[in-house]
Design a protein around this motif. Structure first.
Motif, PDB file in Angstrom:
ATOM      1  N   GLN A  69     -18.978 -26.271  -9.996  1.00 33.88           N
ATOM      2  CA  GLN A  69     -17.948 -26.156  -8.948  1.00 33.88           C
ATOM      3  C   GLN A  69     -17.096 -24.931  -9.179  1.00 33.88           C
ATOM      4  OE1 GLN A  69     -16.259 -30.316  -8.819  1.00 33.88           O
ATOM      5  NE2 GLN A  69     -16.102 -29.830  -6.650  1.00 33.88           N
ATOM      6  N   GLU A  70     -16.836 -24.219  -8.114  1.00 34.72           N
ATOM      7  CA  GLU A  70     -15.922 -23.085  -8.168  1.00 34.72           C
ATOM      8  C   GLU A  70     -14.552 -23.654  -8.545  1.00 34.72           C
ATOM      9  OE1 GLU A  70     -13.839 -19.708  -7.984  1.00 34.72           O
ATOM     10  OE2 GLU A  70     -13.186 -21.437  -6.802  1.00 34.72           O
ATOM     11  N   PRO A  71     -13.895 -23.095  -9.573  1.00 30.02           N
ATOM     12  CA  PRO A  71     -12.675 -23.733 -10.094  1.00 30.02           C
ATOM     13  C   PRO A  71     -11.535 -23.876  -9.084  1.00 30.02           C
ATOM     14  CG  PRO A  71     -13.459 -22.038 -11.600  1.00 30.02           C
ATOM     15  CD  PRO A  71     -14.299 -21.933 -10.371  1.00 30.02           C
ATOM     16  N   THR A  72     -11.398 -22.968  -8.140  1.00 30.68           N
ATOM     17  CA  THR A  72     -10.248 -23.091  -7.229  1.00 30.68           C
ATOM     18  C   THR A  72     -10.612 -23.713  -5.884  1.00 30.68           C
ATOM     19  OG1 THR A  72     -10.588 -20.840  -6.484  1.00 30.68           O
ATOM     20  CG2 THR A  72      -8.948 -21.172  -8.226  1.00 30.68           C
ATOM     21  N   THR A  73     -11.824 -23.471  -5.404  1.00 33.18           N
ATOM     22  CA  THR A  73     -12.177 -24.004  -4.072  1.00 33.18           C
ATOM     23  C   THR A  73     -13.018 -25.265  -4.161  1.00 33.18           C
ATOM     24  OG1 THR A  73     -14.256 -22.772  -3.888  1.00 33.18           O
ATOM     25  CG2 THR A  73     -12.241 -21.661  -3.118  1.00 33.18           C
ATOM     26  N   GLY A  74     -13.525 -25.568  -5.353  1.00 36.67           N
ATOM     27  CA  GLY A  74     -14.355 -26.761  -5.512  1.00 36.67           C
ATOM     28  C   GLY A  74     -15.724 -26.632  -4.864  1.00 36.67           C
ATOM     29  N   GLU A  75     -16.057 -25.412  -4.418  1.00 32.28           N
ATOM     30  CA  GLU A  75     -17.369 -25.214  -3.781  1.00 32.28           C
ATOM     31  C   GLU A  75     -18.489 -25.557  -4.762  1.00 32.28           C
ATOM     32  OE1 GLU A  75     -17.304 -24.438  -0.713  1.00 32.28           O
ATOM     33  OE2 GLU A  75     -19.135 -23.445  -0.084  1.00 32.28           O
ATOM     34  N   THR A  76     -19.443 -26.369  -4.310  1.00 28.06           N
ATOM     35  CA  THR A  76     -20.641 -26.630  -5.118  1.00 28.06           C
ATOM     36  C   THR A  76     -21.812 -25.921  -4.442  1.00 28.06           C
ATOM     37  OG1 THR A  76     -21.376 -28.579  -3.880  1.00 28.06           O
ATOM     38  CG2 THR A  76     -19.757 -28.956  -5.647  1.00 28.06           C
ATOM     39  N   PRO A  77     -22.944 -25.812  -5.121  1.00 27.01           N
ATOM     40  CA  PRO A  77     -24.102 -25.186  -4.461  1.00 27.01           C
ATOM     41  C   PRO A  77     -24.483 -25.905  -3.160  1.00 27.01           C
ATOM     42  CG  PRO A  77     -24.488 -25.393  -6.821  1.00 27.01           C
ATOM     43  CD  PRO A  77     -23.220 -26.119  -6.550  1.00 27.01           C
ATOM     44  N   LEU A  78     -24.303 -27.228  -3.115  1.00 30.46           N
ATOM     45  CA  LEU A  78     -24.620 -27.962  -1.878  1.00 30.46           C
ATOM     46  C   LEU A  78     -23.683 -27.532  -0.750  1.00 30.46           C
ATOM     47  CD1 LEU A  78     -25.102 -31.638  -3.166  1.00 30.46           C
ATOM     48  CD2 LEU A  78     -26.890 -30.150  -2.246  1.00 30.46           C
ATOM     49  N   HIS A  79     -22.374 -27.481  -1.064  1.00 29.32           N
ATOM     50  CA  HIS A  79     -21.418 -27.027  -0.045  1.00 29.32           C
ATOM     51  C   HIS A  79     -21.830 -25.636   0.462  1.00 29.32           C
ATOM     52  CE1 HIS A  79     -18.616 -29.961  -2.008  1.00 29.32           C
ATOM     53  NE2 HIS A  79     -18.099 -30.054  -0.800  1.00 29.32           N
ATOM     54  N   ALA A  80     -22.146 -24.749  -0.483  1.00 32.64           N
ATOM     55  CA  ALA A  80     -22.442 -23.357  -0.125  1.00 32.64           C
ATOM     56  C   ALA A  80     -23.666 -23.283   0.784  1.00 32.64           C
ATOM     57  CB  ALA A  80     -22.648 -22.533  -1.395  1.00 32.64           C
ATOM     58  N   ALA A  81     -24.726 -24.010   0.389  1.00 32.78           N
ATOM     59  CA  ALA A  81     -25.978 -23.937   1.157  1.00 32.78           C
ATOM     60  C   ALA A  81     -25.789 -24.490   2.569  1.00 32.78           C
ATOM     61  CB  ALA A  81     -27.073 -24.713   0.417  1.00 32.78           C
ATOM     62  N   ILE A  82     -24.927 -25.478   2.726  1.00 28.94           N
ATOM     63  CA  ILE A  82     -24.698 -26.074   4.054  1.00 28.94           C
ATOM     64  C   ILE A  82     -23.733 -25.204   4.860  1.00 28.94           C
ATOM     65  CG2 ILE A  82     -23.693 -28.057   5.260  1.00 28.94           C
ATOM     66  CD1 ILE A  82     -24.711 -29.789   2.867  1.00 28.94           C
ATOM     67  N   ARG A  83     -22.636 -24.816   4.210  1.00 33.75           N
ATOM     68  CA  ARG A  83     -21.580 -24.077   4.915  1.00 33.75           C
ATOM     69  C   ARG A  83     -22.115 -22.767   5.505  1.00 33.75           C
ATOM     70  NH1 ARG A  83     -16.370 -25.273   3.639  1.00 33.75           N
ATOM     71  NH2 ARG A  83     -16.926 -25.827   1.504  1.00 33.75           N
ATOM     72  N   SER A  84     -22.992 -22.110   4.744  1.00 33.18           N
ATOM     73  CA  SER A  84     -23.452 -20.801   5.206  1.00 33.18           C
ATOM     74  C   SER A  84     -24.305 -20.907   6.475  1.00 33.18           C
ATOM     75  CB  SER A  84     -24.248 -20.105   4.097  1.00 33.18           C
ATOM     76  OG  SER A  84     -25.431 -20.828   3.841  1.00 33.18           O
ATOM     77  N   CYS A  85     -24.746 -22.108   6.817  1.00 38.28           N
ATOM     78  CA  CYS A  85     -25.528 -22.274   8.058  1.00 38.28           C
ATOM     79  C   CYS A  85     -24.662 -22.134   9.296  1.00 38.28           C
ATOM     80  CB  CYS A  85     -26.207 -23.649   8.088  1.00 38.28           C
ATOM     81  SG  CYS A  85     -27.492 -23.811   6.856  1.00 38.28           S
ATOM     82  N   GLY A  86     -23.347 -22.313   9.132  1.00 39.57           N
ATOM     83  CA  GLY A  86     -22.463 -22.226  10.287  1.00 39.57           C
ATOM     84  C   GLY A  86     -22.618 -23.428  11.204  1.00 39.57           C
ATOM     85  N   ALA A  87     -21.906 -23.363  12.341  1.00 39.34           N
ATOM     86  CA  ALA A  87     -21.914 -24.492  13.273  1.00 39.34           C
ATOM     87  C   ALA A  87     -23.222 -24.524  14.053  1.00 39.34           C
ATOM     88  CB  ALA A  87     -20.735 -24.375  14.219  1.00 39.34           C
ATOM     89  N   ALA A  88     -23.822 -25.691  14.125  1.00 41.94           N
ATOM     90  CA  ALA A  88     -25.110 -25.818  14.801  1.00 41.94           C
ATOM     91  C   ALA A  88     -24.963 -25.731  16.312  1.00 41.94           C
ATOM     92  CB  ALA A  88     -25.764 -27.141  14.436  1.00 41.94           C
ATOM     93  N   ALA A  89     -23.890 -26.305  16.845  1.00 44.24           N
ATOM     94  CA  ALA A  89     -23.756 -26.405  18.302  1.00 44.24           C
ATOM     95  C   ALA A  89     -23.583 -25.031  18.947  1.00 44.24           C
ATOM     96  CB  ALA A  89     -22.581 -27.300  18.640  1.00 44.24           C
ATOM     97  N   ALA A  90     -22.747 -24.190  18.344  1.00 43.11           N
ATOM     98  CA  ALA A  90     -22.486 -22.879  18.933  1.00 43.11           C
ATOM     99  C   ALA A  90     -23.701 -21.977  18.728  1.00 43.11           C
ATOM    100  CB  ALA A  90     -21.271 -22.267  18.258  1.00 43.11           C
ATOM    101  N   ALA A  91     -23.846 -20.988  19.590  1.00 47.58           N
ATOM    102  CA  ALA A  91     -24.944 -20.032  19.419  1.00 47.58           C
ATOM    103  C   ALA A  91     -24.523 -19.060  18.328  1.00 47.58           C
ATOM    104  CB  ALA A  91     -25.189 -19.295  20.721  1.00 47.58           C
ATOM    105  N   THR A  92     -24.795 -19.407  17.095  1.00 41.12           N
ATOM    106  CA  THR A  92     -24.260 -18.628  15.985  1.00 41.12           C
ATOM    107  C   THR A  92     -25.242 -17.607  15.449  1.00 41.12           C
ATOM    108  OG1 THR A  92     -25.113 -20.230  14.452  1.00 41.12           O
ATOM    109  CG2 THR A  92     -22.841 -20.567  15.202  1.00 41.12           C
TER     110      THR A  92
END
Ligand SMILES: C[S@@+](CC[C@H](N)C(=O)[O-])C[C@H]1O[C@@H](n2cnc3c(N)ncnc32)[C@H](O)[C@@H]1O
Length: 474
Positions: free
Chosen positions: A51-74
């Motif tokens: 986990q990133e010490p200040t944001t708590g980001e884990t590899p799972l968070h990172a892999a999901i977050r980077s996909c962006g919003a599915a609904a919008a044409a991203t």
């Protein structure tokens, strides 16, 4: 790669320059779905859950977050999604924890649900179910006191990194398991030296991440972790308009749950099947909402089990409560002694006596407070089959993990599997819970209540089960 849904979801915000290099490297590869570079980094147990010490980001968070919003044409493509899925699969295979929360109090599944990434969400739910089932098995595990030398040679150490289910952020300790006849076990087992090396490397990572400030929520213990049963039963309770609270301002029962109680009674004793004259058992009186509804169906026998002294005093003496001594004496003729009865005590003590007395019921409802899932499971596994009549139905208040969608979804599946194990056929119904007045912590219905224990804004799954004969619902 999709556009981040907002600035807070941007790579620079989640993996800041201050992030230790060893963690940053893993998170960045996960963010970019670079499976080939990520794989070798995950050789060491624990790394899939850094986990990133200040944001708590884990590899799972990172892999999901980077996909962006599915609904919008991203601009996210099917290829991105497939790459993300492969990364998630690899992370889970390497022990990534499904319910670590980040600095926004989001698990990876919460991020997926917010971004509308349903396939990634389903993968998180699947991992959660596996972890919770495994945790359920581990809880029942007892190390044998002695074993012979041959057995000892066959021992290998299993490092279970998925502390997910523990819900308290503590690692599940090493577990000794016996290998099978071919020398294999069903779990991934690093050899002792490898485990030691792994431990040293992991210590390095954890030292650069000293306080795991982000504590994983457990679906199983979401309610029980807040309240201890023995403590609750000692605590003073207060009945006030529309609610029953304990002395820590926990909502024991609230009037907004009336629609759930209504639907429960209608499923347990369907009005079209002329419910009059049935035998009913309710465990946990609370505000007596469901007992009031059961009473209207004119049961032949109506038993209530209640453990809390203040609730029992309310039943016995409050002019507002219709289940006092007069009610007990009002049972229809010819139904035998104690046809209408409040059994004082914990169900764990009362139910064995009812079984011994040969009591059986057409409808059983279970809704206690401050108890963990293990108690509910014990009830439906060990007692319901003996208490339920041929065509009987069993139901319970399904509040497991109801303050977080993913925990609710995980536990809905876990409970279904355990009910099946107990010999019941399971089907689900859903109902809408009117969320007006339930949206904000401390406001509306939650005013004066310590914890908003229900946050699901629409559907409440209902369970229909049959135990070779009965049907039940929650
Ligand atoms: C959520 S309330 C029940 C609400 C009820 N369904 C209604 O319609 O008002 C839970 C109740 O279970 C009782 N309870 C908690 N642990 C118990 C136990 N082990 N045995 C029996 N009753 C228990 C509590 O004191 C409380 O009255």
């Amino acid at each position: 790669m999709g556009e981040p849904s907002n600035n807070q979801d941007a790579l620079e915000a989640r993996i800041p320059p201050s992030c230790p290099a060893s963690i940053s490297q893993i998170l960045t590869q996960a963010w970019h779905h670079d499976l080939a570079s990520l794989k070798p980094l995950l050789d060491v147990p624990g790394r899939a859950s850094v986990q990133e010490p200040t944001t708590g980001e884990t590899p799972l968070h990172a892999a999901i977050r980077s996909c962006g919003a599915a609904a919008a044409a991203t601009g996210a493509t099917t290829t991105d999604l497939e790459a993300a899925k492969s990364v998630l699969e690899e992370l889970f295979f390497n022990g990534a924890i499904w319910n670590d929360v980040d600095s926004n109090n989001e698990t990876p599944g919460c991020v997926a649900v917010r971004l509308g990434q349903s396939e990634l969400y389903d993968m998180c739910v699947g991992a959660g179910v596996r972890a919770e089932l495994l945790f359920g098995l581990l809880e029942g595990y007892e190390e044998l006191e002695s074993m012979d030398e041959d057995d000892e040679e066959d021992e290998e150490i299993v490092d279970i990194t998925a502390d997910a289910a523990a819900g308290d952020g503590e690692e599940v300790p090493d577990l000794v398991v016996e290998t099978n006849s071919e020398g294999h076990s069903t779990e991934k087992q690093p050899k002792k030296e490898e485990a030691k090396e792994a431990e040293e490397e992991e210590t390095e990572i954890l030292e650069s991440n000293p306080d795991r400030a982000f504590v994983a929520p457990s679906a199983a213990e979401a309610q029980a972790s807040q309240v201890d049963s023995a403590e609750y039963l000692r605590s003073n309770l207060t009945y006030s308009a529309g609610k029953l609270t304990d002395e820590s301002a926990n909502g024991v029962m609230m009037a907004w749950e009336t629609s759930i109680m209504r639907a429960s009674v209608d499923t347990l004793l369907p009005p079209e099947q002329q419910p009059e004259g049935r035998k009913v058992l309710n465990i946990g009186f609370g505000m007596g909402i469901i007992d009031g509804m059961f009473a209207v169906t004119k049961p032949a026998r109506h038993h209530i089990i209640e453990a809390h002294p203040d609730v029992l005093a309310h039943i016995a003496t409050s002019p507002d409560c219709p289940f006092g001594p007069a009610w007990e004496n009002s049972a229809p003729q010819g139904q035998g002694e104690g046809a209408f009865k409040v059994h004082a005590g914990r169900w764990q003590d009362v139910v064995p006596k009812l079984l011994e007395a040969g009591e059986t019921y057409d409808a059983i409802y279970f809704d206690t407070f401050g108890e963990d899932y293990a108690q509910l499971r014990m009830f439906f596994t060990e007692y319901v089959p003996g208490l339920l009549k041929e065509e009987g139905r069993f139901g319970f208040f399904n509040g497991l993990g109801a303050d977080r969608q993913i925990c609710y979804d995980v536990y809905t599946k876990v409970v279904e599997m355990h009910l099946s194990d107990a010999g019941m056929d399971v089907a689900w119904q859903e109902m809408n819970v009117d969320m007006q007045g339930l949206q904000e912590e401390g406001k509306g219905e939650w005013e004066g209540i310590k914890r908003r224990y229900w946050t699901l804004n629409s559907e409440c799954p209902f369970l229909l089960l049959s135990c070779s004969n009965p049907i039940a619902h929650c």
